[in-house]
Enzyme design. Sequence first.
Site, PDB file in Angstrom:
ATOM      1  N   ARG A  49       0.231  34.304 -39.771  1.00  0.00           N
ATOM      2  CA  ARG A  49      -1.646  34.998 -40.271  1.00  0.00           C
ATOM      3  C   ARG A  49      -2.060  35.641 -39.233  1.00  0.00           C
ATOM      4  O   ARG A  49      -3.101  36.843 -39.417  1.00  0.00           O
ATOM      5  CB  ARG A  49      -2.880  33.562 -39.754  1.00  0.00           C
ATOM      6  CG  ARG A  49      -2.168  31.995 -40.402  1.00  0.00           C
ATOM      7  CD  ARG A  49      -1.396  31.286 -40.656  1.00  0.00           C
ATOM      8  NE  ARG A  49      -1.010  31.085 -39.303  1.00  0.00           N
ATOM      9  CZ  ARG A  49       0.736  30.071 -38.880  1.00  0.00           C
ATOM     10  NH1 ARG A  49       1.932  30.143 -39.794  1.00  0.00           N
ATOM     11  NH2 ARG A  49       0.273  29.688 -38.083  1.00  0.00           N
ATOM     12  N   CYS A  83      -5.080  24.411 -36.705  1.00  0.00           N
ATOM     13  CA  CYS A  83      -5.379  25.784 -36.175  1.00  0.00           C
ATOM     14  C   CYS A  83      -6.281  27.278 -36.467  1.00  0.00           C
ATOM     15  O   CYS A  83      -7.014  26.781 -37.373  1.00  0.00           O
ATOM     16  CB  CYS A  83      -4.434  26.776 -37.169  1.00  0.00           C
ATOM     17  SG  CYS A  83      -3.950  28.273 -36.674  1.00  0.00           S
ATOM     18  N   ASN A  84      -6.611  27.451 -35.131  1.00  0.00           N
ATOM     19  CA  ASN A  84      -8.100  28.129 -34.440  1.00  0.00           C
ATOM     20  C   ASN A  84      -7.723  29.405 -35.747  1.00  0.00           C
ATOM     21  O   ASN A  84      -8.801  29.533 -36.474  1.00  0.00           O
ATOM     22  CB  ASN A  84      -8.048  28.854 -33.559  1.00  0.00           C
ATOM     23  CG  ASN A  84      -8.805  27.120 -32.576  1.00  0.00           C
ATOM     24  OD1 ASN A  84     -10.041  27.034 -32.530  1.00  0.00           O
ATOM     25  ND2 ASN A  84      -7.951  26.612 -32.257  1.00  0.00           N
ATOM     26  N   THR A  85      -6.715  29.999 -35.297  1.00  0.00           N
ATOM     27  CA  THR A  85      -6.639  31.494 -36.452  1.00  0.00           C
ATOM     28  C   THR A  85      -6.672  31.166 -37.573  1.00  0.00           C
ATOM     29  O   THR A  85      -7.328  32.046 -38.360  1.00  0.00           O
ATOM     30  CB  THR A  85      -5.800  32.023 -35.556  1.00  0.00           C
ATOM     31  OG1 THR A  85      -4.911  32.380 -34.279  1.00  0.00           O
ATOM     32  CG2 THR A  85      -5.363  33.710 -36.100  1.00  0.00           C
ATOM     33  N   ALA A  86      -6.153  30.336 -38.421  1.00  0.00           N
ATOM     34  CA  ALA A  86      -5.976  30.186 -39.816  1.00  0.00           C
ATOM     35  C   ALA A  86      -8.073  30.195 -40.246  1.00  0.00           C
ATOM     36  O   ALA A  86      -7.898  30.505 -41.530  1.00  0.00           O
ATOM     37  CB  ALA A  86      -5.560  29.115 -40.262  1.00  0.00           C
ATOM     38  N   LYS A 164       5.508  28.616 -29.101  1.00  0.00           N
ATOM     39  CA  LYS A 164       5.909  28.138 -30.582  1.00  0.00           C
ATOM     40  C   LYS A 164       8.019  27.681 -30.683  1.00  0.00           C
ATOM     41  O   LYS A 164       8.110  27.347 -31.382  1.00  0.00           O
ATOM     42  CB  LYS A 164       5.564  28.925 -31.770  1.00  0.00           C
ATOM     43  CG  LYS A 164       4.327  29.206 -31.941  1.00  0.00           C
ATOM     44  CD  LYS A 164       3.665  30.151 -33.251  1.00  0.00           C
ATOM     45  CE  LYS A 164       2.017  29.867 -33.590  1.00  0.00           C
ATOM     46  NZ  LYS A 164       1.873  28.962 -33.801  1.00  0.00           N
ATOM     47  N   CYS A 195      -6.928  27.796 -29.423  1.00  0.00           N
ATOM     48  CA  CYS A 195      -5.554  27.690 -30.262  1.00  0.00           C
ATOM     49  C   CYS A 195      -5.121  26.860 -29.530  1.00  0.00           C
ATOM     50  O   CYS A 195      -4.624  26.004 -28.560  1.00  0.00           O
ATOM     51  CB  CYS A 195      -4.575  28.626 -28.975  1.00  0.00           C
ATOM     52  SG  CYS A 195      -2.952  29.412 -29.851  1.00  0.00           S
TER      53      CYS A 195
END
Lengths: 229, 229
Positions: A49, A83-86, A164, A195
Amino acid sequence: MSTIAGVLGGLGPEATVDFLAKLVAGTDAERDQDHIRLLIDHNPTVPNRHDAIAGRNPSVAPQLVEMATGLERNGADFLVMVCNTAHAFTEEIRAAVGIPFISIIDVTVDAVVADGHRRVGVMAAQGCLEAGLYQQALEAAGCEAVLWSDEELHSFMALVYRIKAGERDDDIASGISRLATSLVFSGADALIAGCTEIPLVLAPDSAPAPLYSSTDLLVQHTIKLAKEK
Amino acid sequence: MSTIAGVLGGLGPEATVDFLAKLVAGTDAERDQDHIRLLIDHNPTVPNRHDAIAGRNPSVAPQLVEMATGLERNGADFLVMVCNTAHAFTEEIRAAVGIPFISIIDVTVDAVVADGHRRVGVMAAQGCLEAGLYQQALEAAGCEAVLWSDEELHSFMALVYRIKAGERDDDIASGISRLATSLVFSGADALIAGCTEIPLVLAPDSAPAPLYSSTDLLVQHTIKLAKEK
């Protein structure tokens, strides 16, 4: 008919396990049948992402939209994404479905603001910060976002990729903890774990200021929504 | 296109968390994208399976078939179900879908037989035993199933419902352990943890004979199938 929560997951996989474990543990239940039905698209194959947000790779909106519409088609009454970033692709997801999409960013900022915090340290990943997700939500709520230096963000990303990869060496937790402390030194009176990899290594009670876990807040909101309908 | 595993889950919820956690931990992966895509129907609202098998309640085949066909429609390439007892409805599920349904019973018995065991203690729940799932599979493989007395099965079920209610008191693990030992006293040279609630309280290395966890074996098989395609 019970309410069905649709979950866009797998971004990353362990964060989704963490979300599901906390959701099951946090549900007031004596028997299987007291629990919430979830449809989960656990899709770790969505491309990186951060690269997409930075423009190094194509947008991942098509993949997220495919997941969202699949969950809707299969009966989900509302959607969440672990998921925050997405959430940089929230607009595209919302445009593609006819059911509510609950933003982890909004749920988290709402909780921080409700507790009266005004200078909020944002522990979030590169793409999330580049997209300005927390900065915009905090500003709209009249709060100031306290952010890392470029060098600190670089350190955070290196730790995120190690988490990860399944690493759990002590220096990861201590590194994350140091990055949290740095935001408090810069004036933050509360911290957002923005996150979903962070709770995998950092316990809320070991943070140097009140820590708002976006995972925990999304879990609570999902349970509330699923139970009230 | 990667292979997508469809998971009938939520039966019960913690067993599905256990399955997912083991699957993610057991996948050889450095990055999110190395992991397997799963579509999970986490549906704890399926009525009690034991009551259905005993004829006290209607069959739950319609609910399981709805889950299975939904997963197939949404793109699953094969199906697994994280619950031994619900495999009493395997025939109905297989008749309703055009993709393979991998039986947790077969996967588990195959592993026990491959290791040369011949008298196998079956730790399984009431409906699973009443449906004869493990007894038939073991007999077909030339093995003898070693079973509990009615009283022991009654004790096991009481413990299973306490596990499902989230209890983790020490007497639950010791009770399960005592029931395992009883099967070894009755001549079992290996044990099947043929109920996905068992690994939530009993560690394999604390069992009184080689313990074959149906959860672990289904995890391994799911990873293998998803990676080889």
